[in-house]
Design an enzyme around this catalytic site. Structure first.
Site, short mmCIF file in Angstrom:
data_model
loop_
_atom_site.label_atom_id
_atom_site.label_comp_id
_atom_site.label_asym_id
_atom_site.label_seq_id
_atom_site.Cartn_x
_atom_site.Cartn_y
_atom_site.Cartn_z
N HIS A 188 6.39 -38.27 67.81
CA HIS A 188 7.51 -39.18 67.50
C HIS A 188 7.77 -40.20 68.62
O HIS A 188 8.90 -40.64 68.82
CB HIS A 188 8.78 -38.39 67.17
CG HIS A 188 8.71 -37.72 65.83
ND1 HIS A 188 9.38 -38.18 64.73
CD2 HIS A 188 7.99 -36.64 65.40
CE1 HIS A 188 9.10 -37.40 63.68
NE2 HIS A 188 8.26 -36.46 64.06
N THR A 189 6.73 -40.54 69.34
CA THR A 189 6.87 -41.57 70.38
C THR A 189 6.52 -42.96 69.85
O THR A 189 6.96 -43.95 70.43
CB THR A 189 5.94 -41.27 71.58
OG1 THR A 189 4.63 -41.07 71.05
CG2 THR A 189 6.37 -40.05 72.34
N ASP A 190 5.74 -43.03 68.76
CA ASP A 190 5.21 -44.36 68.36
C ASP A 190 6.33 -45.33 68.00
O ASP A 190 6.36 -46.47 68.46
CB ASP A 190 4.15 -44.25 67.26
CG ASP A 190 4.62 -43.61 65.96
OD1 ASP A 190 5.72 -43.02 65.94
OD2 ASP A 190 3.88 -43.70 64.96
N SER A 208 -3.62 -38.42 55.28
CA SER A 208 -4.44 -38.83 54.12
C SER A 208 -3.88 -40.12 53.52
O SER A 208 -4.64 -40.95 53.01
CB SER A 208 -4.48 -37.72 53.08
OG SER A 208 -3.16 -37.32 52.74
N SER A 209 -2.58 -40.32 53.60
CA SER A 209 -2.01 -41.54 52.99
C SER A 209 -2.42 -42.78 53.80
O SER A 209 -2.80 -43.80 53.22
CB SER A 209 -0.50 -41.44 52.83
OG SER A 209 0.10 -41.06 54.03
N GLU A 211 4.50 -47.73 54.01
CA GLU A 211 5.35 -46.55 54.25
C GLU A 211 6.82 -46.96 54.38
O GLU A 211 7.70 -46.37 53.78
CB GLU A 211 4.92 -45.81 55.53
CG GLU A 211 3.47 -45.40 55.58
CD GLU A 211 3.13 -44.24 54.65
OE1 GLU A 211 4.05 -43.56 54.17
OE2 GLU A 211 1.92 -44.02 54.41
N ASP A 259 -0.46 -43.52 62.55
CA ASP A 259 -1.46 -43.01 61.59
C ASP A 259 -2.49 -44.09 61.25
O ASP A 259 -3.70 -43.86 61.32
CB ASP A 259 -0.76 -42.52 60.32
CG ASP A 259 0.34 -41.53 60.61
OD1 ASP A 259 0.35 -40.99 61.74
OD2 ASP A 259 1.18 -41.28 59.74
N TYR A 301 12.66 -36.95 58.80
CA TYR A 301 11.98 -37.92 59.67
C TYR A 301 12.89 -39.11 60.00
O TYR A 301 13.07 -39.47 61.17
CB TYR A 301 10.70 -38.41 58.99
CG TYR A 301 9.84 -39.29 59.86
CD1 TYR A 301 8.74 -38.80 60.54
CD2 TYR A 301 10.13 -40.65 60.01
CE1 TYR A 301 7.95 -39.62 61.33
CE2 TYR A 301 9.35 -41.47 60.81
CZ TYR A 301 8.26 -40.94 61.45
OH TYR A 301 7.48 -41.76 62.25
C1 GLA Z 1 4.05 -39.24 61.25
C2 GLA Z 1 4.32 -40.75 61.26
C3 GLA Z 1 3.85 -41.38 62.58
C4 GLA Z 1 4.41 -40.63 63.78
C5 GLA Z 1 4.22 -39.12 63.63
C6 GLA Z 1 4.95 -38.34 64.68
O1 GLA Z 1 2.68 -39.01 61.27
O2 GLA Z 1 3.68 -41.38 60.17
O3 GLA Z 1 4.21 -42.75 62.62
O4 GLA Z 1 5.75 -40.96 63.99
O5 GLA Z 1 4.67 -38.65 62.36
O6 GLA Z 1 4.48 -38.63 65.94
#
Ligand code: GLA
Length: 385
Positions: free
Chosen positions: A32-34, A124-125, A157, A169, A219
């Site tokens: 959850h850093t992105d 996968s998405s 998304e 991702d 999320y």
């Molecule tokens: C999911 C989200 C990513 C990222 C991760 C957690 O995969 O799609 O953008 O935030 O969770 O690091």
């Protein structure tokens, strides 16, 4: 790709004009850093989605999913409404996001084949979005920088599916490098460098079999917590724009003015940024156990601070400590279910998998499906006639 060529020919009477391939990803460290403009160590896996396509006249489109034989038909004039739970949303959403950037897609017949487990935390998405995007780019002459393709997928998304995810991702699926981890900086949105995987070790992926559906999950609430905490910290330190600019000491100093929940969430993210930087140092000086310990620290912070672990994931991590062979383990991806990654010596992999499968079944009654994952390369067009 041979299977795809044959199946596409059987389904549509002639082979595809374009085939692209986009891999799934593993988040190695940096949870959850992105979306906080932070750091992630990630990798593309050797499992991928192939998207084959042939343009057709008119606006009618067909996509066949060769995994389960399902077929979707739609018209290009009606792609702007997602249908709840439909996999075709990811492709239709790409068309909408491409249009926002001043390009367009014509009618097509397409097909999908994939070796990425669905809804498990290997993205996968994102692989479907990026494989479709790369096929559209080639077939319809759409030129966008690779980073922008990651944003196109993220736009699906964020805007189409309602999940306020970051870029990890799609970015990892595009920029993954064979046998290396990529160190991503989500402020500059670039791969800062690649880090060779420690020689003789690989990741075993163990699925908790808890279906995680991030859209319905917490999320977005986690993201709001992070943004609130960053806002409070910015009031005390003008240089703070996001949690990327925050240290653990700054959070501890501000603890009294932060909501306790937001404090814990921010502590996790800031700790993750710090762990990513430490992990790179450790891998590069050959300290594999040090790297493994950081994976365990990350998991503990997910469990206690970020609250995105769950009972089944906790169980897999506990087992990793007692089944011989594991150097470190953590959940990978959004959390709330999905996969765990386990750093294991290559020579121990098979035995470790078998023992973990058995122990997990005994403890939870669930069949896990462990995979030994190799690190593969990023997305590409693999065929164009
Ligand atoms: C999911 C989200 C990513 C990222 C991760 C957690 O995969 O799609 O953008 O935030 O969770 O690091």
């Amino acid at each position: 790709m041979q299977d795809m060529m044959k199946m596409f020919g059987d389904a549509y009477g002639k082979g595809p004009a374009v085939v692209s391939r986009a891999p799934g990803r593993l988040e190695i460290l940096g949870n959850h850093t992105d979306y906080n403009e932070g750091f992630v160590l990630s990798a593309a896996v050797d499992r991928a989605t192939e998207f084959a396509l042939s343009p057709v006249d008119g606006k009618d489109c067909e996509i066949r999913d060769f995994r389960d034989g399902s077929v979707r038909n739609f018209n290009l004039d009606s792609v702007d409404q997602p249908k709840p739970g439909d996999w075709a949303n990811y492709v239709k959403g790409m068309i909408c996001e491409i249009r926002k950037r001043g390009h367009d897609v014509g009618g097509f017949n397409a097909a999908i084949l994939s070796t990425i487990p669905l809804s498990a935390g290997m993205s996968s998405s994102a692989a479907l979005e990026i494989s479709a995007g790369f096929a559209f780019a080639k077939a319809f002459g759409i030129e966008l920088p690779k980073e922008e393709w990651a944003r196109v997928g993220q736009g699906v998304e964020n805007n189409y599916m309602g999940l306020k995810s970051g870029l990890l991702d799609q970015f990892s699926s595009i920029f993954g490098q064979k046998d290396s981890l990529i160190f991503c900086d989500f402020r500059s949105v670039s791969v800062e460098r690649t880090v060779r995987m420690p020689e003789g070790y690989s990741f075993v992926v163990a699925n908790s079999m808890v279906k995680h559906n991030l859209v319905d999950s917490e999320y977005n609430a986690r993201r709001r917590s992070c943004e609130r905490a960053a806002g409070i910290l910015a009031g005390r330190h003008p240089e703070v724009k996001t949690l990327r600019d925050v240290s653990t000491d700054m959070i501890e100093d501000a603890k009294g003015s932060l909501d306790n929940d937001d404090y814990l969430k921010a502590l996790h993210v800031v700790g993750e940024n710090e762990r990513v930087l430490k992990a790179i140092e450790m891998i590069e000086k050959g300290d594999v156990q040090g790297f493994g310990n950081l994976l365990y620290e990350s998991q503990e912070s997910s469990r206690v601070n970020f609250a995105n672990s769950c009972r089944e994931i906790d169980c897999l991590i506990e087992l990793s400590r007692s089944v011989p062979g594991c150097i470190g383990a953590r959940l990978s991806g959004g959390g709330f279910g999905g996969i765990t990654i386990h750093l294991v010596k290559d020579s121990d992999t098979e035995q470790y998998r078998a023992r973990l499968d058995t122990a997990y079944k005994l403890q939870t009654g669930l069949e896990t499906s462990t995979l030994a994952c190799s690190i593969g390369s990023g997305a590409a067009v693999v065929y164009a006639c």
